[in-house]
Write a protein that holds these residues in place. Sequence first.
Motif, short mmCIF file in Angstrom:
data_model
loop_
_atom_site.label_atom_id
_atom_site.label_comp_id
_atom_site.label_asym_id
_atom_site.label_seq_id
_atom_site.Cartn_x
_atom_site.Cartn_y
_atom_site.Cartn_z
N PHE A 7 0.85 -1.19 0.00
CA PHE A 7 0.00 0.00 0.00
C PHE A 7 0.89 1.24 0.00
O PHE A 7 1.46 1.60 1.02
CB PHE A 7 -0.91 0.02 1.22
CG PHE A 7 -1.94 -1.06 1.23
CD1 PHE A 7 -2.85 -1.15 0.19
CD2 PHE A 7 -1.99 -1.99 2.23
CE1 PHE A 7 -3.80 -2.14 0.19
CE2 PHE A 7 -2.94 -2.98 2.23
CZ PHE A 7 -3.85 -3.06 1.20
N SER A 8 1.00 1.87 -1.14
CA SER A 8 1.78 3.10 -1.22
C SER A 8 0.85 4.29 -1.16
O SER A 8 -0.27 4.26 -1.65
CB SER A 8 2.59 3.14 -2.51
OG SER A 8 1.74 3.06 -3.64
N GLY A 34 1.90 1.07 6.52
CA GLY A 34 3.27 1.55 6.37
C GLY A 34 3.49 2.98 6.80
O GLY A 34 4.55 3.55 6.54
N LEU A 35 2.50 3.57 7.48
CA LEU A 35 2.63 4.95 7.92
C LEU A 35 3.33 5.05 9.27
O LEU A 35 3.32 4.10 10.05
CB LEU A 35 1.25 5.59 8.04
CG LEU A 35 0.37 5.60 6.79
CD1 LEU A 35 -1.00 6.16 7.12
CD2 LEU A 35 1.03 6.40 5.68
N ALA A 68 2.27 -5.61 4.49
CA ALA A 68 3.53 -5.81 3.76
C ALA A 68 4.59 -4.79 4.16
O ALA A 68 5.76 -5.14 4.37
CB ALA A 68 3.28 -5.74 2.26
N ASN A 69 4.20 -3.53 4.26
CA ASN A 69 5.15 -2.46 4.61
C ASN A 69 4.95 -1.96 6.03
O ASN A 69 5.55 -0.97 6.43
CB ASN A 69 5.01 -1.28 3.64
CG ASN A 69 5.46 -1.64 2.24
OD1 ASN A 69 6.34 -2.47 2.07
ND2 ASN A 69 4.85 -1.02 1.24
N ALA A 71 4.67 -1.81 10.27
CA ALA A 71 5.47 -2.12 11.45
C ALA A 71 4.75 -1.56 12.68
O ALA A 71 4.34 -0.39 12.68
CB ALA A 71 6.87 -1.55 11.35
N MET A 72 4.62 -2.38 13.70
CA MET A 72 3.89 -1.95 14.90
C MET A 72 4.61 -0.89 15.71
O MET A 72 3.99 -0.20 16.52
CB MET A 72 3.61 -3.17 15.78
CG MET A 72 2.55 -4.10 15.25
SD MET A 72 2.08 -5.40 16.44
CE MET A 72 3.52 -6.47 16.30
N ASP A 73 5.93 -0.74 15.49
CA ASP A 73 6.69 0.17 16.33
C ASP A 73 6.84 1.58 15.75
O ASP A 73 7.52 2.42 16.31
CB ASP A 73 8.08 -0.41 16.62
CG ASP A 73 8.91 -0.63 15.36
OD1 ASP A 73 8.39 -0.41 14.25
OD2 ASP A 73 10.07 -1.06 15.49
N ARG A 74 6.18 1.87 14.63
CA ARG A 74 6.28 3.21 14.02
C ARG A 74 5.24 4.16 14.61
O ARG A 74 4.58 4.92 13.91
CB ARG A 74 6.10 3.13 12.51
CG ARG A 74 7.21 2.37 11.79
CD ARG A 74 6.93 2.30 10.31
NE ARG A 74 7.91 1.48 9.62
CZ ARG A 74 7.73 0.94 8.42
NH1 ARG A 74 6.58 1.14 7.78
NH2 ARG A 74 8.66 0.20 7.86
#
Length: 333
Positions: A7-8, A34-35, A68-69, A71-74
Motif C-alpha cells: 500500500f503506497s 506503512g505509515l 507488507a510495509n 510495522a507496529m513500532d512506528r
Amino acid sequence: MNKQVDFSTDVKVAAILGAGTIGASWTALFLAAGLEVDVYDPSDNAEAFVRDYVEHAWPSLERLGLTANGAMDRVQFFRTPEEAVVRAQFVQESVPERIDIKHELYARIEPHLRADAIVASSASGLLVKEMQDGWKNPGRFILGHPFNPPHLIPLVELLGNDKTDSDVLAKAEQFYAACAKVTIRVNREVPGHVANRLQAALWREAIHLVVEGVASVEDVDKAVYAGPGLRWSVMGPHMLFNLGSGGHGLGVFCERFGPSFHRWWDDLGDPRLTPEVIEKLLTGVQAQENGRSFDDLAAERDRKIVEASRAMSASEGFSVEDAVKKERLVTAR
C-alpha cells in the motif's frame, strides 16, 4: 494466505487524536499501511491501551494481507494535540462526540497543522457544519466516518460542503483507498450519515419484533445473520432486489412486490428505548452470551469478519491488492 499488499501513499505520517477503541483501531490500520503514526490522548493509560490493541489486531491484518510495509513500532505518543499534529499530512480525529470538546481541540491544533494537512473526523452523530464552527478556516476539515472496527470494516463515509477546499475529498479518497478502505460520498448532510441510518432502521424494527413478542432477541439476530445479512455482505439491497426480478429488472420487481412492501412498511414499529425495553433487550442479549466474555465475543466477531473478507476476495477472483488498485482508479477519475 492472501498475497501481501504493498500500500503506497503520498501520506507518510498520520496523526490520531483520541485513542479510544476507534482511534486505536485506526492506529493499527495506519501502521499496517506503512505509515508513521503520532497519537494523542489525554488518558494516562492511552499508550498501553493502544499498543495492546495494535498487538491483538495485527494477526487479523496479516491474514488480510495488509501488513507488507507495516510495522507496529512506528508509533509515537504525545501529551498534547499540538505536538501530535505537527508532522502529520493526514489527521484522524476520534475524540468524544461532544461539540465543545471538538471545538476546543480544533482551536488548539489549527495553528500547528501543516498547510497541506487534511483533518477527518470519525464523528457519527455530529454534523460537519456544526464541527466547522470550531475552525477559523475549515477548508481542509471533512467527515471521515468509519464503521467499527475501522481496521477490519472497509467502509468510510466522506462529507464536505461549500466551505471545503475543492481538492480535499478526492485526496482523502485516495488516502483511504491506499489504506484498503472503501469510501462513499455523502452528498447531503443528514443526522447519522448513510450507513448508521440504514443500521438504525433495521434495529428499530428488530426491537419492535422483540417488544411485540414476535420473536426472541436471539432469533431476531439469527434472522438477520442467517438470512438477508448474508446477502447484504456481498451486495446492497437495490442490486439484490434487481436480481430478485429473475432478470426482468428492478422496475418489474417493484411492480410485483410493491403492494407487499407497502403493507410491511405500514406495519413497521416505532419503539423507544425506555427502561422497560432496554431491560427486555438486555435479558435477551445475556441469554445469547451464555456466559461468554466480551473478549471472546469480540474475538469471534473479528475472526469471522476476517474470514468472510478473505473468502469474498477469493470468490471474486482477485486479491485485496487488486481491489485497492480498482478503488484507486475509480477515485482518480
